[in-house]
Enzyme design. Structure first.
Site, mmCIF file in Angstrom:
data_model
loop_
_atom_site.group_PDB
_atom_site.id
_atom_site.type_symbol
_atom_site.label_atom_id
_atom_site.label_comp_id
_atom_site.label_asym_id
_atom_site.label_seq_id
_atom_site.Cartn_x
_atom_site.Cartn_y
_atom_site.Cartn_z
ATOM 1 N N HIS A 434 0.894 -1.155 0.000
ATOM 2 C CA HIS A 434 0.000 0.000 0.000
ATOM 3 C C HIS A 434 0.932 1.204 0.000
ATOM 4 O O HIS A 434 1.721 1.367 0.949
ATOM 5 C CB HIS A 434 -0.879 -0.029 1.268
ATOM 6 C CG HIS A 434 -1.933 1.030 1.324
ATOM 7 N ND1 HIS A 434 -3.173 0.791 1.893
ATOM 8 C CD2 HIS A 434 -1.952 2.316 0.905
ATOM 9 C CE1 HIS A 434 -3.907 1.898 1.818
ATOM 10 N NE2 HIS A 434 -3.171 2.839 1.237
ATOM 11 N N HIS A 436 3.086 4.239 0.535
ATOM 12 C CA HIS A 436 3.245 5.073 1.731
ATOM 13 C C HIS A 436 4.576 5.808 1.651
ATOM 14 O O HIS A 436 5.548 5.309 1.093
ATOM 15 C CB HIS A 436 3.170 4.237 3.012
ATOM 16 C CG HIS A 436 4.127 3.088 3.026
ATOM 17 N ND1 HIS A 436 3.875 1.895 2.386
ATOM 18 C CD2 HIS A 436 5.355 2.959 3.585
ATOM 19 C CE1 HIS A 436 4.888 1.068 2.555
ATOM 20 N NE2 HIS A 436 5.809 1.695 3.284
HETATM 21 W W1 AMW Z 1 7.993 -0.245 3.706
HETATM 22 O O1 AMW Z 1 9.303 -1.254 4.167
HETATM 23 O O2 AMW Z 1 6.779 -1.144 3.058
HETATM 24 O O3 AMW Z 1 8.506 1.151 2.876
HETATM 25 O O4 AMW Z 1 7.469 0.361 5.230
HETATM 26 C C1 AMW Z 1 6.380 -0.163 5.946
HETATM 27 C C2 AMW Z 1 6.220 0.685 7.161
HETATM 28 O O5 AMW Z 1 4.958 0.408 7.728
HETATM 29 C C3 AMW Z 1 7.266 0.389 8.221
HETATM 30 O O6 AMW Z 1 7.839 1.597 8.659
HETATM 31 C C4 AMW Z 1 6.451 -0.284 9.323
HETATM 32 O O7 AMW Z 1 6.984 0.005 10.601
HETATM 33 C C5 AMW Z 1 5.094 0.333 9.126
HETATM 34 N N1 AMW Z 1 3.966 -0.471 9.624
HETATM 35 C C6 AMW Z 1 3.698 -1.766 9.347
HETATM 36 N N2 AMW Z 1 2.570 -2.153 9.976
HETATM 37 C C7 AMW Z 1 2.112 -1.074 10.641
HETATM 38 C C8 AMW Z 1 1.004 -0.836 11.482
HETATM 39 N N3 AMW Z 1 0.132 -1.788 11.721
HETATM 40 N N4 AMW Z 1 0.858 0.386 12.037
HETATM 41 C C9 AMW Z 1 1.750 1.368 11.770
HETATM 42 N N5 AMW Z 1 2.817 1.200 10.971
HETATM 43 C C10 AMW Z 1 3.005 -0.003 10.424
#
Ligand code: AMW
Length: 498
Positions: A434, A436
């Protein structure tokens, strides 16, 4: 003729009597199932060349014993008796001559080195240095650095102890991911840090197998607490603990306790250098020993992370609510239980209480695992997986929100810099499908090399058997931060350009 009692001659003479000892612990294991380390002890003085010659000799001697890694104490670079000389002698890590020499030693003797806390010159603020632990590979590369988090500011007048590290040192700002080395995953601490179980437990949750505490413990506190604290850290975390040590009189004002040790995950002291200097002892680390201890007493399975947040990055602890029975019911981390209500974020839902800003098409929320304090995320409300999946309206709104949130975070964290980044696609490190954007407030010098933040970003939510990622924060902590950000947002003047 110079008196023999000068530190320089004393050190040279001591070389003639470097003591060494081989310790064989689990003789039933095959050699390949063990690794060998040397834990070192020395008496640093103000003269850097003298200390370097001590370090070099120890490396030379211990490397003959087939060790893969050697551990040196805090201040192995130097110990001065006044702040002015301490600041003057400090060097930048990447360009300084001392670290250059350590890197060459590692290469020449094909051994990994744990060095320091070294006195790291802070080019931005010459009045304060950092106390930095450096890990160097056998190829001479710096593979990790850690700046001491807890500074030793202690005064015990009746024992004539006064050491105020914060007079000349700035604390580090984060825990670093354990280093994968040939002797195991090493969690980094320095000296006084060993009194803080929050750090060691966070490191062991990050899959440290070895906790290191290079130290220069004062004699009085060492006599009272050294062994008991180190053994506690080993027992409660079920890790090997390796603590290299300074020993003896460095100058007229300062004396260190010594007793460089290696302790096994059951809390048994494998080797102890006593009060000899310079000195090293060899210990064998047996991975199977870790497995046995952890299997037989699975304390990590019994932990209650829902009740206590170990990785406390909360900004405003004063706003944390008092503990009440009902809190335990709600205190769950967002990725262990997925609420049915809230904003969609890939495969999980973000509770509204963790969202601090919503526009027409975009929302911003606090992070479960933070790379830096104040690391927050911005995402489109609709589940769009990739940047290219946004409509033009969503893209506009998304970027406008990123700018607003960055402004908010810079205000709250009193900084003018943020790392703002999107990992778009799995090969770029995207783990949540998703779109972000990460917004991470930055402080000058918060990473020893600016771009190392990307390494930590890559690791913070990567899970594997050898790397469990950063521990999740508790819902209470996240909600508190979100509430504070909502409040702060109201104070931001509306900027028509956003
Ligand atoms: W990616 O590695 O996809 O660019 O980053 C995913 C981000 O989403 C990470 O920083 C992770 O800590 C965060 N994340 C994952 N699950 C949750 C959640 N349930 N609530 C808040 N942040 C989340």
């Amino acid at each position: 003729m110079r008196r023999l009692s000068t530190p320089f001659l004393r050190n040279l003479l001591n070389f003639c009597v470097i003591k060494q000892q081989r310790i064989s612990i689990h003789t039933t294991m095959a050699t390949s199932d063990k690794s060998r380390i040397a834990v070192c002890q020395m008496t640093s003085v103000a003269d850097k060349a003298t200390n370097l010659s001590v370090v070099s000799q120890l490396v030379k001697d211990a490397s003959k014993e087939d060790v893969q890694m050697m551990f040196f104490p805090e201040a192995c670079d130097f110990i001065c008796d006044n702040i002015k000389d301490t600041l003057k002698s400090a060097e930048p890590l990447l360009t300084g001559e001392t670290v250059k020499a350590y890197r060459q030693l590692a290469k020449d003797y094909n051994v990994w080195l744990s060095m320091g806390g070294l006195h790291e010159k802070n080019e931005e603020d010459p009045s304060k240095l950092f106390n930095t632990h450096v890990i160097i590979s056998n190829k001479g590369e710096i593979v990790q650095t850690y700046r001491k988090l807890h500074l030793f500011d202690v005064e015990i007048p009746e024992k004539k102890i006064r050491l105020k590290e914060s007079d000349f040192c700035n604390p580090g700002s984060h825990i670093v991911t354990p280093v994968e080395s040939p002797v195991g995953n090493i969690g980094l601490g320095i000296c006084y840090d060993l009194r803080f179980p929050e750090l060691s437990t966070s490191l062991s949750i990050l899959n440290a197998q070895i906790l290191t505490y290079p130290s220069a413990f004062t004699y009085t506190t060492g006599e009272a607490h050294w062994h008991v604290l180190l053994r506690s850290r080993a027992i409660e975390n079920q890790c090997y603990v390796i603590a290299a040590a300074q020993v003896g009189n460095h100058n007229a004002k300062r004396r260190s306790y010594g007793h460089a040790v290696c302790i096994d995950p059951w809390g048994s002291v494998l080797v102890d250098c006593g009060e000899a200097s310079p000195m090293y002892m060899v210990a064998e680390l047996v991975p199977a020993r870790l497995g046995d201890v952890r299997r037989n007493m699975p304390v990590f399975q019994h932990r209650r992370p829902q009740v206590y947040s170990l990785y406390t990055l909360s900004l405003r602890k004063d706003l944390l609510p008092e503990h009440s029975e009902s809190q335990e019911d709600v205190a769950t981390t967002a990725d262990t239980k997925c609420p049915s209500e809230g904003r969609i974020f890939g495969h999980v839902r973000i509770p509204e209480s963790c969202v601090f800003y919503t526009s027409e098409l975009t929302y911003a929320f606090v992070n479960l695992r933070c790379v830096t304090p104040g690391h927050v995320l911005v995402a489109p409300i609709r589940l769009a997986e990739r940047n290219k999946d946004l409509t033009a309206e969503e893209a506009n709104d998304f970027y406008r929100t990123i700018r607003l949130v960055q402004m908010l975070m810079e205000r709250v964290h009193q900084t003018e810099s943020c790392t703002v980044t999107i990992q778009d696609g799995p090969d770029a490190g995207q783990t949540v499908r998703h779109l972000h954007c990460h917004i991470m407030p930055r402080k000058r010098g918060d990473f020893i090399q600016n771009d190392l933040i990307y390494l930590e970003l890559a690791k913070h939510d990567q899970f594997s058997s050898s790397h469990p990622g950063k521990p999740p924060r508790s819902l209470t902590e996240m909600e508190t931060e979100a509430a504070m950000l909502r409040q702060e947002l109201m104070n931001i003047p509306i900027n028509p350009n956003i």
